[in-house]
Enzyme design. Structure first.
Site, PDB file in Angstrom:
ATOM      1  N   THR A   1      -3.010   5.729  -4.100  1.00 48.79           N
ATOM      2  CA  THR A   1      -1.897   6.450  -3.464  1.00 48.79           C
ATOM      3  C   THR A   1      -0.578   6.202  -4.196  1.00 48.79           C
ATOM      4  O   THR A   1       0.245   7.102  -4.314  1.00 48.79           O
ATOM      5  CB  THR A   1      -1.750   6.012  -1.994  1.00 48.79           C
ATOM      6  OG1 THR A   1      -1.730   4.582  -1.945  1.00 48.79           O
ATOM      7  CG2 THR A   1      -2.906   6.498  -1.162  1.00 48.79           C
ATOM      8  N   THR A   2      -0.391   4.975  -4.701  1.00 49.80           N
ATOM      9  CA  THR A   2       0.833   4.676  -5.456  1.00 49.80           C
ATOM     10  C   THR A   2       0.778   5.344  -6.819  1.00 49.80           C
ATOM     11  O   THR A   2       1.750   5.952  -7.274  1.00 49.80           O
ATOM     12  CB  THR A   2       1.001   3.152  -5.621  1.00 49.80           C
ATOM     13  OG1 THR A   2       0.900   2.536  -4.342  1.00 49.80           O
ATOM     14  CG2 THR A   2       2.336   2.806  -6.230  1.00 49.80           C
TER      15      THR A   2
ATOM     16  N   ASP B   1       0.849  -1.192   0.000  1.00 46.03           N
ATOM     17  CA  ASP B   1       0.000   0.000   0.000  1.00 46.03           C
ATOM     18  C   ASP B   1       0.888   1.245   0.000  1.00 46.03           C
ATOM     19  O   ASP B   1       1.675   1.453   0.927  1.00 46.03           O
ATOM     20  CB  ASP B   1      -0.900  -0.029   1.239  1.00 46.03           C
ATOM     21  CG  ASP B   1      -1.790   1.198   1.326  1.00 46.03           C
ATOM     22  OD1 ASP B   1      -2.471   1.492   0.329  1.00 46.03           O
ATOM     23  OD2 ASP B   1      -1.802   1.867   2.371  1.00 46.03           O
TER      24      ASP B   1
ATOM     25  N   ASP C   1      -9.174   0.254   1.938  1.00 49.00           N
ATOM     26  CA  ASP C   1      -9.064   0.930   0.641  1.00 49.00           C
ATOM     27  C   ASP C   1     -10.304   0.670  -0.203  1.00 49.00           C
ATOM     28  O   ASP C   1     -10.882   1.586  -0.790  1.00 49.00           O
ATOM     29  CB  ASP C   1      -7.819   0.448  -0.119  1.00 49.00           C
ATOM     30  CG  ASP C   1      -6.526   1.032   0.445  1.00 49.00           C
ATOM     31  OD1 ASP C   1      -6.625   1.841   1.388  1.00 49.00           O
ATOM     32  OD2 ASP C   1      -5.445   0.680  -0.042  1.00 49.00           O
TER      33      ASP C   1
END
Length: 524
Positions: free
Chosen positions: A92-93, A59, A385
Site C-alpha cells: 500500500t505504501t 502500514d 498483511d
C-alpha cells in the site's frame, strides 16, 4: 475574456492551476508515507481528535485511511492504496510512493512544455516494458512443495521485515505460512481467526488448530463436550419476564400477574423443547439467554453459550458447517454444526472456548500476545498483511526478488526501451525509469545510508548482468537478494506498477477542477 458562469460558492480551477493543485496534493501525500517504506521505515502516531485514541503504525493503508483530505488528487492515491490493500493485502505504501514519484517526474516534464498526453503515451510504453521485464524475471516453484514453501516463508519474512514483527520475523513467517497452507489453496481468510490478548511478549503468540471463541460457557453448563452437535441461533431468549412493547398491562390482583408470568414461562419452556428436539448437545445464541431458559437447557444436558457476537456466530457457522437459525419449528430442515471437542481454555488471565476438529478442517486461530494494546493491534495488521499476500501467492504462485532488485530490473528494461522510442515520448519513458529507481533510493534513505552511491552501484550491477542484485539494508551494501532470501509476490509487484501508472495517468489528464456549491439546509 473569461466569465464566471457558476452560481453561489461553486469554484473552478483551470489548466496550470488545476494541474499544479493535483501534483502538489499527490506528491505531498507520497512524501508523507514514504518514510515508512522498507525494513528501516519509521512509524507514525495517529491520534483521534474526538476520542483521543492513538494508533502507532507504519502500514500505508492504515495511515491513509486515518487522515482527512481536501485535495482531489490525494484522494485518488488513497483509493489506489485501498484497492491494493483489498486486492493483495500489502504494497500500500509502495503504490502510493510510486504514483507520487511518477507525478513528480511529470511535473518536471510539463515545466519543459511537454504536453500531458505525450507524457501519458510515454508512461504507457514504459509501463508495458516494465511489466514485461517483471514477468520475465518471475520464478514459479509451485511444482516443488519444499521450494514453494521456502518461497512462501521468504515472502512472509520480507513482508514482516518492515513491520513491528521484524524482530521475530522468522517465528511469525512460519506461523503465517502454516496458517495459509491449511487453507489448501483457498483465499478465504475468514477461516483464520486472529484473537488479540494483551500480556506476555510477541513470541508468546501461537497458531492453534480449530476455532477459539472469546466467550465463556454458561455457569451450570457442562464445561467439556465431545462429538458436539451445535445449533447456532440468533433468537430472543429473554422472555421470562413480561415484555409487551407499546402497551401497558393493568391487573387488579397479584394472582393475575402471576398468571401472565406463568404463561410467559410456559411459552419459553415450549421454545426450549423445540430447541432440544433438534438432537443437539450445544446451543450457541447471538443474543442473551436469561436464567430460566439457561437452567432448562442445562437440565437437558445441553451446553449453553450466550451473547456470541455477530462476527463470532458467522465464523462459527462457516467453520462448523451449521446454519444460523431464528425459528425452531422444522428441525429436519436445519443443518446443525459439528465438531469433535468443545472445551474451555485459559489464555493469559482469560477463559475462552476452543472448538477442535471442526467440519472445516482448514480453520485455525492465531492468538496474538503483546505488551500493549497498540503493539497487539499493529501485530494484527502486520500479520493480516502477510496472510493476505501469502494466500494470493498460493493462487498466483510466481515470485520475484525484493530489496529494490525488481524495481531496478524494470528501470533498466525501461531505459533500454527508451532508446527505440522516437520523439518527445522517449523523455517520458526515461522519466518512468527514474521514478522506478526512486523506490530503492527511498529504501536506502530510510535506513540512513548514502542512497546516491548505493543506487548507482545497484544500477551498474544490473547493467553488468547481476540480475539478482539488490540492497542489503542490514549491511548497507549491494548484495545478492536471492541468497539473502528477500522475495516478494509477483502479483503484488505487478499490481503496484499497474495501479501507480494508471493513477498517475488519470491525474495527468486533469485540466479542470470544479467544486460544487455545498448544499445549504433551509431553516425550519
Amino acid at each position: 475574456m473569461s466569465m464566471n458562469i457558476f452560481g453561489g460558492d461553486a469554484t473552478e480551477e483551470r489548466a496550470e492551476n488545476a494541474r499544479l493543485s493535483s501534483f502538489v496534493g499527490a506528491i505531498a501525500l507520497g512524501d508523507l508515507v514514504k518514510s515508512t517504506l522498507g525494513p528501516k521505515g519509521m512509524n507514525k502516531i495517529l491520534q483521534s481528535a474526538s476520542t483521543g485514541d492513538i494508533n502507532v503504525t507504519n502500514d500505508g493503508a492504515t495511515i491513509l485511511k486515518a487522515i482527512q483530505l481536501d485535495n482531489a488528487a490525494a484522494k485518488i492515491l488513497v483509493n489506489i492504496s485501498k484497492v491494493q490493500d483489498d486486492e493483495v493485502g500489502d504494497g500500500t505504501t509502495s503504490v502510493c510512493v510510486l504514483a507520487a514519484e511518477l507525478l513528480r517526474e511529470a511535473e518536471k516534464l510539463i515545466a519543459q512544455k511537454i504536453h500531458p498526453q505525450t507524457i501519458v503515451e510515454g508512461y504507457r510504453i514504459a509501463s508495458a516494458a516494465a511489466l514485461k521485464a517483471l514477468e520475465k524475471a518471475a520464478i514459479d516453484n509451485s511444482s516443488d512443495p519444499n521450494k514453494f514453501r521456502q518461497d512462501l516463508f521468504n515472502i512472509a519474512r520480507t513482508t514482516l521485515s518492515s513491520k513491528v514483527l521484524s524482530q521475530d520475523k522468522d517465528y511469525f513467517a512460519n506461523l503465517a505460512v502454516d496458517a495459509v497452507l491449511r487453507l489448501k489453496g483457498s483465499t478465504d481468510l475468514d477461516h483464520i481467526q486472529i484473537i488479540k490478548k494483551v500480556g506476555g511478549k510477541l513470541t508468546d503468540s501461537y497458531l492453534d488448530e480449530g476455532f477459539i471463541l472469546d466467550k465463556i460457557i454458561a455457569t451450570n453448563s457442562p464445561k467439556r463436550m465431545e462429538n458436539a452437535k451445535i445449533l447456532i441461533a440468533n433468537t430472543s431468549m429473554d422472555t421470562d419476564k413480561i415484555k409487551i412493547f407499546g402497551a401497558r398491562v393493568k391487573v387488579d390482583s397479584t394472582g393475575k400477574l402471576a398468571e401472565l408470568e406463568r404463561a410467559e414461562r410456559e411459552k419459553m419452556k415450549a421454545k426450549v423443547d423445540l430447541i432440544a428436539a433438534h438432537g443437539i448437545n450445544v446451543f450457541i445464541n447471538r443474543q442473551l439467554i436469561y436464567n430460566y431458559p439457561e437452567s432448562l437447557l442445562t437440565e437437558k444436558g445441553i451446553m449453553v453459550i450466550e451473547h456470541a457476537d455477530f462476527e463470532g456466530v458467522e465464523r462459527l457457522s462457516l467453520v462448523t458447517g451449521g446454519e444460523i437459525v431464528s425459528t425452531f419449528d422444522n428441525p429436519e430442515k436445519v443443518k446443525v454444526g459439528r465438531c469433535e471437542l468443545i472445551e474451555e481454555v485459559m489464555i493469559g488471565e482469560d477463559k475462552l472456548i476452543k472448538f477442535s476438529g471442526v467440519a472445516a478442517g482448514e480453520a485455525c486461530t492465531v492468538v496474538l500476545r503483546g505488551s500493549t494494546n497498540q503493539m497487539v493491534d499493529e501485530a494484527d495488521r502486520s500479520l493480516h498483511d502477510a496472510l493476505s499476500v501469502l494466500s494470493q501467492t498460493v493462487k498466483e504462485t510466481r515470485v520475484v526478488l525484493g530489496g529494490g532488485c525488481s524495481e531496478m530490473l524494470m528501470s533498466c528494461a525501461v531505459d533500454e526501451e527508451a532508446r527505440s522510442v522516437k520523439g518527445k515520448k522517449a523523455i517520458a519513458v526515461e522519466a518512468f525509469g527514474r521514478a522506478l529507481r526512486q523506490i530503492p533510493t527511498i529504501l536506502a534513505d530510510n535506513a540512513g545510508y548514502d542512497s546516491s552511491d548505493l543506487v548507482s552501484q545497484l544500477r551498474a550491477a544490473h547493467f553488468d548482468g547481476q540480475s539478482d542484485a539488490g540492497l542489503d539494508m542490514n549491511e548497507g551494501a549491494v548484495a545478492s537478494v536471492k541468497k539473502l532470501g528477500i522475495t516478494e509476490s509477483y502479483k503484488l509487484k505487478r499490481q503496484v506498477v499497474l495501479s501507480a501508472s494508471e493513477a498517475a495517468e488519470m491525474i495527468l489528464r486533469v485540466d479542470d477542477i470544479l467544486r460544487a456549491t455545498p448544499r445549504r439546509r433551509e431553516a425550519v
